[in-house]
Design a protein around this motif. Structure first.
Motif, short mmCIF file in Angstrom:
data_model
loop_
_atom_site.label_atom_id
_atom_site.label_comp_id
_atom_site.label_asym_id
_atom_site.label_seq_id
_atom_site.Cartn_x
_atom_site.Cartn_y
_atom_site.Cartn_z
N GLU A 35 99.47 -47.60 54.65
CA GLU A 35 100.48 -48.57 55.11
C GLU A 35 101.09 -48.15 56.44
O GLU A 35 101.33 -48.97 57.32
CB GLU A 35 101.57 -48.74 54.06
N LEU A 36 101.30 -46.85 56.58
CA LEU A 36 101.91 -46.33 57.80
C LEU A 36 101.02 -46.56 59.02
O LEU A 36 101.47 -47.08 60.04
CB LEU A 36 102.19 -44.84 57.63
N ILE A 37 99.76 -46.17 58.93
CA ILE A 37 98.90 -46.21 60.12
C ILE A 37 98.39 -47.61 60.43
O ILE A 37 98.01 -47.89 61.58
CB ILE A 37 97.72 -45.23 59.97
N TRP A 80 89.88 -47.98 54.09
CA TRP A 80 90.00 -47.63 55.51
C TRP A 80 88.60 -47.50 56.10
O TRP A 80 87.68 -47.02 55.43
CB TRP A 80 90.76 -46.31 55.64
N ASP A 81 88.44 -47.94 57.32
CA ASP A 81 87.13 -47.87 57.98
C ASP A 81 86.92 -46.47 58.56
O ASP A 81 87.30 -46.19 59.69
CB ASP A 81 87.04 -48.93 59.08
N LYS A 219 112.93 -47.52 53.41
CA LYS A 219 112.69 -47.50 51.96
C LYS A 219 111.21 -47.50 51.62
O LYS A 219 110.80 -46.89 50.63
CB LYS A 219 113.36 -48.71 51.31
N ARG A 220 110.40 -48.15 52.45
CA ARG A 220 108.96 -48.21 52.16
C ARG A 220 108.32 -46.83 52.18
O ARG A 220 107.28 -46.61 51.54
CB ARG A 220 108.26 -49.11 53.18
N PHE A 221 108.94 -45.90 52.91
CA PHE A 221 108.36 -44.57 53.05
C PHE A 221 109.28 -43.49 52.45
O PHE A 221 109.17 -42.32 52.79
CB PHE A 221 108.08 -44.28 54.53
N GLY A 222 110.16 -43.92 51.55
CA GLY A 222 111.11 -42.98 50.97
C GLY A 222 110.46 -41.86 50.17
O GLY A 222 111.02 -40.77 50.04
#
Length: 501
Positions: A35-37, A80-81, A219-222
């Motif tokens: 999600e981060l990258i 992921w590719d 919050k998404r990366f808490g």
């Protein structure tokens, strides 16, 4: 009891490839990584030391380098590719950072290591900024692919020198010049990720790097670092046979970054490896002597640590020219978020707390040792106070406290008049109570006002008030007159009123 035939624990291992290839235990963080990258380009993450930042950064490195087989049993494997391989420049600050010259040598050494790994050339120069720029451009040109830059412990050269401010300021300018290169090379960059303990203001460190997204309180990366309770009750369950999970939670859980409460991985791994002995594993890796010096310098009222509400400066961070003690305590891991409060008139406040029993006991032990100079008899005093409170023997409590104050070196008073202020006495008693791991509320609010300390032990509650006065009934009279105990009468516990004058 030791458990056989389980994966090895990755104690001290921060390299993702080694963990996977050598079959160490790994908590899958690749869903968060994906999600981060996929949704960001320039990212900054702040977490306390030994919280798993370096391992997460190492995980990103292997993803971008396309090492698919390492992720065979993990979430990201078929999402992921991996056929697209990105060259990675990895910078990790370590070694001698105690002067500007030594920092420059460390930077040049890191750049040369990347030069060798990537097999690219850049001209020898006295400017590390030019070296980094050439490294990025030449890497892009050689691999015909955008470059990933990963920087670990970006702030270490500053934090390691907060006891010598001139060096800290010099190092700040050096790394500021280094990071400014990133903005000027945006066209060559795929992804940039920086980790650190502190969140220095963009103006002071990331000058011009306005595109940098701080996910430290997103919050998404808490849960991006640390172990959740679910991890403990599933992945770690075979390692924790016969362990009281509620006691484990009390000791090591409690860190919060606006999602789940999490454990510091270092604590859990060493707790299991240490034959389930409850000890101060994380805290002993770095004593906060600098912070304690600041507490002394600013005459900080220590009971505030149990009841802190702070505004959005928690997000705005700090600079070494304008140090905020509570923000540093939070970023260093000695305080954490209890809850976020959206104010009706607009804006956000954060209620902070000491995360768990380990930090509560260890931090206050250090304060007793370094601030009150009582390391020799500290354990005896702690035992006396604990026994008196548990047995509700107020006569012995009085004797224990009197002995503590009598033992404080007179040299503590030679350059100030702190013994004339009630905050001095409240701070010492608060610190000793916290060092016992007790639940405490400082400046406990009731509908009649604020009581100095409320302390909880087993089936007993102590309401404690301090007064500087010649009238010995003052403190106790205030507790009674304002009926401070009223808020606790329905808890079916014995309530003791303690006035200290």
């Amino acid at each position: 009891m030791k458990i056989n035939k389980l994966k090895k624990l990755p104690i001290g291992i921060q390299t993702f490839k080694k963990i996977i290839e050598d079959d160490y235990l790994y908590i899958d963080k690749t869903k968060i990584a994906l999600e981060l990258i996929e949704n960001n380009q320039y990212v900054f993450l702040s977490r306390p030391r030994r919280f798993g930042k370096s391992l997460f950064l190492s995980t990103l490195k292997e993803i971008f380098e396309g090492n698919k087989e390492l992720f065979k049993d993990l979430y990201i494997y078929d999402k992921w590719d991996f056929s697209i391989k990105y060259p990675v420049i990895k910078i990790s600050f370590s070694g001698d950072l105690r002067s500007g010259e030594s920092l420059k040598k460390v930077i040049f050494s890191m750049l040369r290591d990347n030069q060798t790994k990537l097999e690219v050339e850049f001209e020898s120069t006295d400017s590390f900024g030019i070296c980094l720029k050439e490294l990025i451009v030449n890497t892009h040109n050689k691999y015909n692919q955008k470059v990933v830059v990963l920087i670990d412990e970006y702030d270490k050269a500053i934090l390691d020198n907060l006891d010598q401010m001139e060096v800290a300021q010099e190092n700040r300018e050096i790394i500021k010049a280094l990071y400014s290169i990133l903005k000027d090379n945006d066209e060559y960059l795929k992804f940039v990720f920086l980790t650190g303990v502190s969140k220095f203001s963009k103006a002071s460190i990331f000058s011009g790097l306005n595109m940098l997204k701080d996910i430290s309180l997103d919050k998404r990366f808490g849960n991006i670092c640390g172990y959740t309770q679910q991890d403990i009750e599933t992945t770690f369950k075979p390692y924790l046979v016969d362990v009281d999970l509620e006691k484990l939670k009390l000791w090591y859980n409690g860190y919060n970054f606006l999602k789940d409460d999490v454990y510091n991985p270092f604590d859990i791994l060493l707790f299991i490896d240490g034959d389930f002995l409850y000890d101060n594993y994380w805290f002993t890796t770095g004593t906060p002597s600098f912070l304690i010096k600041l507490i002394k310098q600013y005459n900080y009222f220590l009971p505030k640590l149990s009841n802190i509400t702070i505004g959005e400066k928690l997000l705005d961070s700090f600079d070494i020219d304008n140090i905020d003690l509570e923000v540093i305590l939070y970023q260093a891991g000695y305080l954490t978020i209890d809850k976020m409060i959206e104010k009706e008139r607009g804006g956000i406040e954060y209620s902070l707390k000491i995360p768990n029993k380990e930090v509560k006991m260890s931090l206050n032990d250090s304060i007793i040792d370094l601030l009150f100079k009582q390391s020799t008899d500290k354990f005896k005093y702690q035992d006396n106070i604990y026994d008196a409170l548990k047995q509700a023997n107020l006569k012995e409590l009085k004797n224990a406290l009197t002995t503590i104050f009598a033992s404080i070196p007179y040299t503590n008073f030679t350059k100030n008049n702190m013994q004339l202020y009630e905050g001095f006495y409240a701070s010492i008693i608060y610190t000793y109570l916290q060092s016992l791991g007790l639940d405490i509320i400082g400046e406990d609010i009731s509908n009649q006002g604020r009581v100095d300390l409320s302390t909880f032990i087993a089936d007993k509650i102590y309401i404690i008030e301090f007064k500087m006065s010649t009238n010995k009934s003052n403190a106790l009279a205030q507790i009674k007159d304002k009926n401070y105990a009223q808020k606790y009468v329905n808890q079916n516990k014995d309530i003791y009123l303690v006035g200290i004058t």
